[in-house]
Scaffold this motif. Structure first.
Motif, mmCIF file in Angstrom:
data_model
loop_
_atom_site.group_PDB
_atom_site.id
_atom_site.type_symbol
_atom_site.label_atom_id
_atom_site.label_comp_id
_atom_site.label_asym_id
_atom_site.label_seq_id
_atom_site.Cartn_x
_atom_site.Cartn_y
_atom_site.Cartn_z
ATOM 1 N N LEU A 1 40.991 34.537 30.624
ATOM 2 C CA LEU A 1 39.776 33.604 30.661
ATOM 3 C C LEU A 1 39.337 33.298 31.952
ATOM 4 O O LEU A 1 38.116 33.213 32.157
ATOM 5 C CB LEU A 1 40.250 32.373 29.463
ATOM 6 C CG LEU A 1 40.026 32.421 27.947
ATOM 7 C CD1 LEU A 1 40.601 31.510 27.491
ATOM 8 C CD2 LEU A 1 38.828 33.304 27.782
ATOM 9 N N GLU A 2 40.445 33.152 32.660
ATOM 10 C CA GLU A 2 39.948 32.750 34.053
ATOM 11 C C GLU A 2 39.337 33.675 34.846
ATOM 12 O O GLU A 2 38.323 33.682 35.579
ATOM 13 C CB GLU A 2 41.254 32.285 35.001
ATOM 14 C CG GLU A 2 41.830 31.030 34.424
ATOM 15 C CD GLU A 2 43.257 30.646 35.450
ATOM 16 O OE1 GLU A 2 43.251 31.240 36.432
ATOM 17 O OE2 GLU A 2 43.893 29.643 34.870
ATOM 18 N N GLU A 3 39.617 35.243 34.735
ATOM 19 C CA GLU A 3 39.243 36.386 35.096
ATOM 20 C C GLU A 3 37.707 36.406 34.637
ATOM 21 O O GLU A 3 36.870 36.751 35.358
ATOM 22 C CB GLU A 3 39.788 37.533 34.747
ATOM 23 C CG GLU A 3 41.222 37.690 35.725
ATOM 24 C CD GLU A 3 42.070 38.661 35.148
ATOM 25 O OE1 GLU A 3 41.820 39.629 34.730
ATOM 26 O OE2 GLU A 3 43.213 38.788 35.614
ATOM 27 N N ILE A 4 37.345 36.052 33.300
ATOM 28 C CA ILE A 4 36.164 36.161 32.777
ATOM 29 C C ILE A 4 35.194 35.365 33.334
ATOM 30 O O ILE A 4 34.172 35.552 33.584
ATOM 31 C CB ILE A 4 36.092 36.046 31.119
ATOM 32 C CG1 ILE A 4 37.002 37.261 30.381
ATOM 33 C CG2 ILE A 4 34.838 36.039 30.711
ATOM 34 C CD1 ILE A 4 37.164 37.106 29.055
ATOM 35 N N LYS B 1 30.337 35.405 39.346
ATOM 36 C CA LYS B 1 29.937 36.372 40.170
ATOM 37 C C LYS B 1 28.547 37.006 39.817
ATOM 38 O O LYS B 1 27.570 37.238 40.633
ATOM 39 C CB LYS B 1 30.862 37.562 40.386
ATOM 40 C CG LYS B 1 32.141 37.239 41.161
ATOM 41 C CD LYS B 1 33.078 38.257 41.241
ATOM 42 C CE LYS B 1 34.158 37.913 42.210
ATOM 43 N NZ LYS B 1 35.077 38.942 42.366
ATOM 44 N N ASP B 2 28.336 37.249 38.398
ATOM 45 C CA ASP B 2 27.155 37.641 37.955
ATOM 46 C C ASP B 2 25.984 36.838 37.896
ATOM 47 O O ASP B 2 24.890 37.421 38.164
ATOM 48 C CB ASP B 2 27.215 38.143 36.365
ATOM 49 C CG ASP B 2 28.314 39.451 36.177
ATOM 50 O OD1 ASP B 2 28.470 40.264 37.406
ATOM 51 O OD2 ASP B 2 28.915 39.723 35.118
ATOM 52 N N GLN B 3 26.399 35.549 37.843
ATOM 53 C CA GLN B 3 25.260 34.569 38.156
ATOM 54 C C GLN B 3 24.641 34.347 39.574
ATOM 55 O O GLN B 3 23.500 34.194 39.744
ATOM 56 C CB GLN B 3 25.622 33.155 37.722
ATOM 57 C CG GLN B 3 25.954 33.240 36.277
ATOM 58 C CD GLN B 3 26.291 31.697 35.862
ATOM 59 O OE1 GLN B 3 26.572 30.696 36.503
ATOM 60 N NE2 GLN B 3 26.529 31.425 34.632
ATOM 61 N N LYS B 4 25.349 34.888 40.521
ATOM 62 C CA LYS B 4 24.835 34.890 41.752
ATOM 63 C C LYS B 4 24.108 35.953 42.138
ATOM 64 O O LYS B 4 23.278 36.443 42.136
ATOM 65 C CB LYS B 4 26.031 35.085 42.667
ATOM 66 C CG LYS B 4 26.933 33.581 42.842
ATOM 67 C CD LYS B 4 27.894 33.829 43.809
ATOM 68 C CE LYS B 4 28.850 32.531 43.698
ATOM 69 N NZ LYS B 4 30.165 32.571 44.782
#
Length: 122
Positions: free
Chosen positions: A110-113, A119-122
């Motif tokens: 879950l932490e990795e997700i 990262k995808d939001q940036k």
């Protein structure tokens, strides 16, 4: 009988207890020195006496050394406080270690997700 004694003495708890007693005896001499050489003179400043062990009350032929008793009480309180602090620190350390140990693989995923989503939001 000798075999049973060897098994008993080689158990971890007995060895731990022996080490604790030895360290406790050494620690007691340190605390006794602390009380005798630092704390009693500090208290003596306020009481007007440097050595509390000289405080006595004489009733007839009996001599009551209440200053020595006060020294023993101070010594006990310091030892109890230091042991309290050690137990508190060790308990806190064990709680932190247990929390780190209890992190399941699901939590890691879950932490990795979450990291990937950030990262995808940036």
């Amino acid at each position: 009988m000798l075999k049973d004694f060897k098994e008993f003495i080689s158990k971890g708890n007995v060895v731990d207890m022996a080490v604790g007693v030895i360290i406790g005896a050494a620690f007691t001499s340190i605390v006794t020195s602390l009380v005798k050489n630092l704390i009693n003179p500090l208290i003596g400043i306020f009481l007007g006496k440097v050595d509390l062990s000289n405080l006595v009350v004489k009733v007839g032929s009996a001599t009551f050394r209440y200053g020595s008793f006060i020294n023993s009480v101070i010594n006990f309180l310091i030892i109890a406080f230091v042991v309290f602090l050690i137990v508190k620190i060790l308990t806190k350390y064990h709680v932190i270690a247990e929390k780190k140990a209890k992190v399941s693989s699901t939590d890691k995923y879950l932490e990795e997700i979450v990291t990937l989503l950030k990262k995808d939001q940036k």
